[in-house]
Motif scaffolding. Structure first.
Motif, PDB file in Angstrom:
ATOM      1  N   HIS A  71       0.815  -1.213   0.000  1.00 47.64           N
ATOM      2  CA  HIS A  71       0.000   0.000   0.000  1.00 47.64           C
ATOM      3  C   HIS A  71       0.848   1.264   0.000  1.00 47.64           C
ATOM      4  CE1 HIS A  71      -3.958  -1.768   0.019  1.00 47.64           C
ATOM      5  NE2 HIS A  71      -3.540  -2.658   0.902  1.00 47.64           N
ATOM      6  N   ALA A  72       2.049   1.197   0.581  1.00 45.11           N
ATOM      7  CA  ALA A  72       2.952   2.353   0.489  1.00 45.11           C
ATOM      8  C   ALA A  72       3.322   2.603  -0.968  1.00 45.11           C
ATOM      9  CB  ALA A  72       4.200   2.110   1.331  1.00 45.11           C
ATOM     10  N   GLU A  73       3.618   1.540  -1.695  1.00 43.41           N
ATOM     11  CA  GLU A  73       3.948   1.692  -3.116  1.00 43.41           C
ATOM     12  C   GLU A  73       2.770   2.278  -3.889  1.00 43.41           C
ATOM     13  OE1 GLU A  73       6.280  -1.012  -6.350  1.00 43.41           O
ATOM     14  OE2 GLU A  73       4.489  -1.919  -5.474  1.00 43.41           O
ATOM     15  N   ARG A  74       1.568   1.790  -3.610  1.00 40.08           N
ATOM     16  CA  ARG A  74       0.362   2.313  -4.268  1.00 40.08           C
ATOM     17  C   ARG A  74       0.185   3.813  -4.013  1.00 40.08           C
ATOM     18  NH1 ARG A  74      -3.827   1.204  -1.735  1.00 40.08           N
ATOM     19  NH2 ARG A  74      -5.152   2.113  -3.347  1.00 40.08           N
ATOM     20  N   LEU A  75       0.515   4.231  -2.779  1.00 40.55           N
ATOM     21  CA  LEU A  75       0.284   5.619  -2.379  1.00 40.55           C
ATOM     22  C   LEU A  75       1.492   6.523  -2.633  1.00 40.55           C
ATOM     23  CD1 LEU A  75      -1.510   4.850   1.015  1.00 40.55           C
ATOM     24  CD2 LEU A  75      -2.594   5.629  -1.108  1.00 40.55           C
ATOM     25  N   GLY A  76       2.570   5.965  -3.207  1.00 44.83           N
ATOM     26  CA  GLY A  76       3.755   6.757  -3.501  1.00 44.83           C
ATOM     27  C   GLY A  76       4.574   7.105  -2.273  1.00 44.83           C
ATOM     28  N   ILE A  77       4.564   6.236  -1.274  1.00 45.00           N
ATOM     29  CA  ILE A  77       5.311   6.451  -0.027  1.00 45.00           C
ATOM     30  C   ILE A  77       6.454   5.450   0.032  1.00 45.00           C
ATOM     31  CG2 ILE A  77       5.163   6.435   2.507  1.00 45.00           C
ATOM     32  CD1 ILE A  77       2.107   6.923   2.143  1.00 45.00           C
ATOM     33  N   SER A  78       7.675   5.916   0.295  1.00 46.72           N
ATOM     34  CA  SER A  78       8.796   4.984   0.411  1.00 46.72           C
ATOM     35  C   SER A  78       8.678   4.202   1.717  1.00 46.72           C
ATOM     36  CB  SER A  78      10.133   5.738   0.359  1.00 46.72           C
ATOM     37  OG  SER A  78      10.267   6.575   1.490  1.00 46.72           O
ATOM     38  N   ALA A  79       9.050   2.904   1.669  1.00 52.99           N
ATOM     39  CA  ALA A  79       8.899   2.046   2.842  1.00 52.99           C
ATOM     40  C   ALA A  79      10.155   1.224   3.070  1.00 52.99           C
ATOM     41  CB  ALA A  79       7.700   1.111   2.664  1.00 52.99           C
ATOM     42  N   THR A  80      10.542   1.120   4.328  1.00 55.09           N
ATOM     43  CA  THR A  80      11.622   0.242   4.762  1.00 55.09           C
ATOM     44  C   THR A  80      11.032  -0.755   5.751  1.00 55.09           C
ATOM     45  OG1 THR A  80      13.273   1.992   4.533  1.00 55.09           O
ATOM     46  CG2 THR A  80      13.862   0.106   5.913  1.00 55.09           C
ATOM     47  N   ILE A  81      11.363  -2.037   5.582  1.00 56.13           N
ATOM     48  CA  ILE A  81      10.822  -3.075   6.462  1.00 56.13           C
ATOM     49  C   ILE A  81      11.973  -3.833   7.114  1.00 56.13           C
ATOM     50  CG2 ILE A  81       9.241  -5.015   6.677  1.00 56.13           C
ATOM     51  CD1 ILE A  81       7.890  -2.549   5.507  1.00 56.13           C
ATOM     52  N   VAL A  82      11.946  -3.913   8.436  1.00 49.78           N
ATOM     53  CA  VAL A  82      12.925  -4.725   9.167  1.00 49.78           C
ATOM     54  C   VAL A  82      12.257  -6.063   9.483  1.00 49.78           C
ATOM     55  CG1 VAL A  82      14.449  -4.884  11.160  1.00 49.78           C
ATOM     56  CG2 VAL A  82      13.919  -2.640  10.172  1.00 49.78           C
ATOM     57  N   MET A  83      12.877  -7.152   9.029  1.00 48.90           N
ATOM     58  CA  MET A  83      12.325  -8.488   9.219  1.00 48.90           C
ATOM     59  C   MET A  83      13.340  -9.361   9.960  1.00 48.90           C
ATOM     60  SD  MET A  83      10.717  -8.977   5.362  1.00 48.90           S
ATOM     61  CE  MET A  83       9.361 -10.048   5.806  1.00 48.90           C
ATOM     62  N   PRO A  84      12.885 -10.261  10.838  1.00 51.63           N
ATOM     63  CA  PRO A  84      13.819 -11.181  11.489  1.00 51.63           C
ATOM     64  C   PRO A  84      14.595 -12.004  10.466  1.00 51.63           C
ATOM     65  CG  PRO A  84      11.668 -11.258  12.546  1.00 51.63           C
ATOM     66  CD  PRO A  84      11.502 -10.449  11.288  1.00 51.63           C
ATOM     67  N   ARG A  85      15.789 -12.396  10.828  1.00 54.06           N
ATOM     68  CA  ARG A  85      16.678 -13.094   9.876  1.00 54.06           C
ATOM     69  C   ARG A  85      16.054 -14.359   9.297  1.00 54.06           C
ATOM     70  NH1 ARG A  85      20.351 -11.877  14.078  1.00 54.06           N
ATOM     71  NH2 ARG A  85      21.815 -10.210  13.536  1.00 54.06           N
ATOM     72  N   HIS A  86      15.243 -15.050  10.087  1.00 57.09           N
ATOM     73  CA  HIS A  86      14.728 -16.353   9.650  1.00 57.09           C
ATOM     74  C   HIS A  86      13.294 -16.273   9.149  1.00 57.09           C
ATOM     75  CE1 HIS A  86      18.384 -17.959  11.293  1.00 57.09           C
ATOM     76  NE2 HIS A  86      18.106 -17.477  12.494  1.00 57.09           N
ATOM     77  N   THR A  87      12.895 -15.123   8.655  1.00 54.78           N
ATOM     78  CA  THR A  87      11.561 -14.967   8.067  1.00 54.78           C
ATOM     79  C   THR A  87      11.431 -15.877   6.840  1.00 54.78           C
ATOM     80  OG1 THR A  87      11.441 -12.666   8.795  1.00 54.78           O
ATOM     81  CG2 THR A  87       9.977 -13.318   6.998  1.00 54.78           C
ATOM     82  N   PRO A  88      10.268 -16.572   6.677  1.00 56.28           N
ATOM     83  CA  PRO A  88      10.085 -17.419   5.493  1.00 56.28           C
ATOM     84  C   PRO A  88      10.397 -16.680   4.195  1.00 56.28           C
ATOM     85  CG  PRO A  88       8.309 -17.788   7.037  1.00 56.28           C
ATOM     86  CD  PRO A  88       9.123 -16.653   7.589  1.00 56.28           C
TER      87      PRO A  88
END
Length: 419
Positions: free
Chosen positions: A92-109
């Protein structure tokens, strides 16, 4: 919008429903006659796994993003997530033209990491848990001037998730029970707020993996101990929300725990019966009904299939293990005479019994059988428990030595379903 610590009201949830309308799917609510027959309850399913990113998280993420002011939109957002919130924010950030950074745990699927990147977000793989990833995300938010979009401890996010409760009771007003998975608590906090306003006497039951019972322990006043691997990684949260926990304490009737075994069984039932793919968290509600049948028998129960993002390898393992547990795949070992034609005789008999041979091996050394005998291990496909018993009985009647087989399935695992 300035984030506050105030719990969302049903009015905020209704406004969220209007705000996100047309930008997320109003998912279907369907009666499952077969699951109702199996469980003794009248089971309705809400297919949040049919959202574009295959999870309910789109609702809360979108509601939060739509409430950003212009300066916050221009600066961008950051979130931490094991996957579904990450994909929702990224999409939804991409749809709305907003830059997004996501921090995910190392072992995320892997599937969740790939999907998040595909939606245009910058992914940072750091931390062993969601909580550790959250600490890193908060630090980066301060350093870069980004708005932190919490996956559950945010009133706008909770309000967005609460729209599920409004929809479910609009579509199935006769519901008397809602069974809702709990990780950090955003989903059940929103649904409970909405459902209590619409139908004050409704029974609201939360579900957690017995390996991550953080909210269950917190409500009981116990120290929180979590951390073993679970197939329900979407609700594997060690730290209940500061905002969500009081809402759960006030509005939720009970929190049940479910085993890994019941989660796998529920995933397989939903795949086989409803032809729908869910992840472990998405199967938690059905797992609770299967594991605690007396709690729900005779009731009209709404289950939220909250997510469908499961990697193919664990899904394949769930299918294989489920086939074994219901005796549709079995491994048997028999002693045969160590003479030419003996193996052919065995396989001919199995064919006559309509047992399909998947794999076969025989050996002479690692056995207590006579030196004039060989041990054969055969993996066969059968129609279920009764067919497997018929095969074993026929083998013994033919005089085969030391017939052994895998253990009988658990009594609750019936095949065909409802048998």
């Amino acid at each position: 919008m300035k984030q506050t610590d105030a719990a969302p009201t049903v009015a905020a949830i209704r406004k969220a429903a209007t705000r996100i309308s047309g930008q997320v799917m109003r998912t279907g609510c369907e009666l499952s006659e077969t699951l109702s027959d199996i469980t003794g309850a009248t089971i309705y399913l809400k297919f949040e796994n049919h959202q574009f990113t295959a999870a309910f998280k789109e609702r809360g993420a979108l509601n939060r993003l739509l409430l950003l002011d212009e300066a916050q939109r221009n600066a961008g957002v950051i979130a931490m997530s094991a996957g579904n919130h990450a994909q929702a924010v990224a999409y939804h950030a991409e749809r709305l033209g907003i830059s997004a950074t996501i921090v995910m745990p190392r072992h995320t699927p892997t599937v969740k990491v790939q999907n998040t990147r595909r939606h245009g977000a910058a992914v940072v793989l750091e931390g062993e848990t969601v909580a550790e990833a959250g600490d890193i995300a908060q630090k980066l938010a301060g350093e870069r001037g980004l708005t932190f979009v919490h996956p559950y401890d945010d009133p706008a996010v909770i309000a967005g998730q609460g729209t599920i409760g409004l929809e479910f009771l609009e579509d199935v007003p006769a519901l008397d029970t809602l069974v809702v998975p709990i990780g950090g608590g955003g989903l059940i906090a929103g649904i409970a707020t909405a459902a209590r306003a619409v139908k004050p006497d409704i029974d609201i039951v939360g579900v957690q993996s017995e390996r991550f019972p953080a909210v269950h322990q917190a409500l009981a006043g116990e120290p929180i101990h979590c951390g073993r691997a679970t197939i329900a990684d979407g609700i594997a949260v060690k730290r209940p929300g500061l905002l969500t926990l009081p809402i759960i304490r006030r509005l939720v009737d009970e929190v049940l725990l479910v085993s890994e075994h019941s989660l796998e069984q529920a995933i397989l039932y939903l795949l086989e019966i409803e032809k729908t793919v869910v992840e472990g968290a998405g199967a938690a509600g059905l797992a609770a009904v299967l594991l605690h049948p007396q709690r729900f028998r005779g009731r009209r129960v709404g289950l939220i299939l909250c997510g469908g993002n499961i990697d193919l390898l664990p899904l394949s393992s769930v299918i294989q293990r489920g086939l074994i547990r219901t005796s549709r795949i079995s491994r048997i070992r028999v002693g045969i005479p160590d003479v030419p034609g003996a193996l052919a005789h065995l396989t001919t008999l199995l064919a006559r019994l309509n047992a399909n041979v998947i794999q076969i091996a025989h050996q002479r050394a690692f056995t207590d059988l006579s030196l004039r005998a060989a041990e054969v291990e055969v993996t066969i496909e059968t129609l279920g428990v009764e067919h497997k018993r018929d095969v074993l009985t026929a083998l013994e009647a033919e005089g085969y030595d030391t017939v052994t087989a895998d253990a009988e399935p658990h009594p609750e695992e019936r095949y065909p379903p409802g048998a």
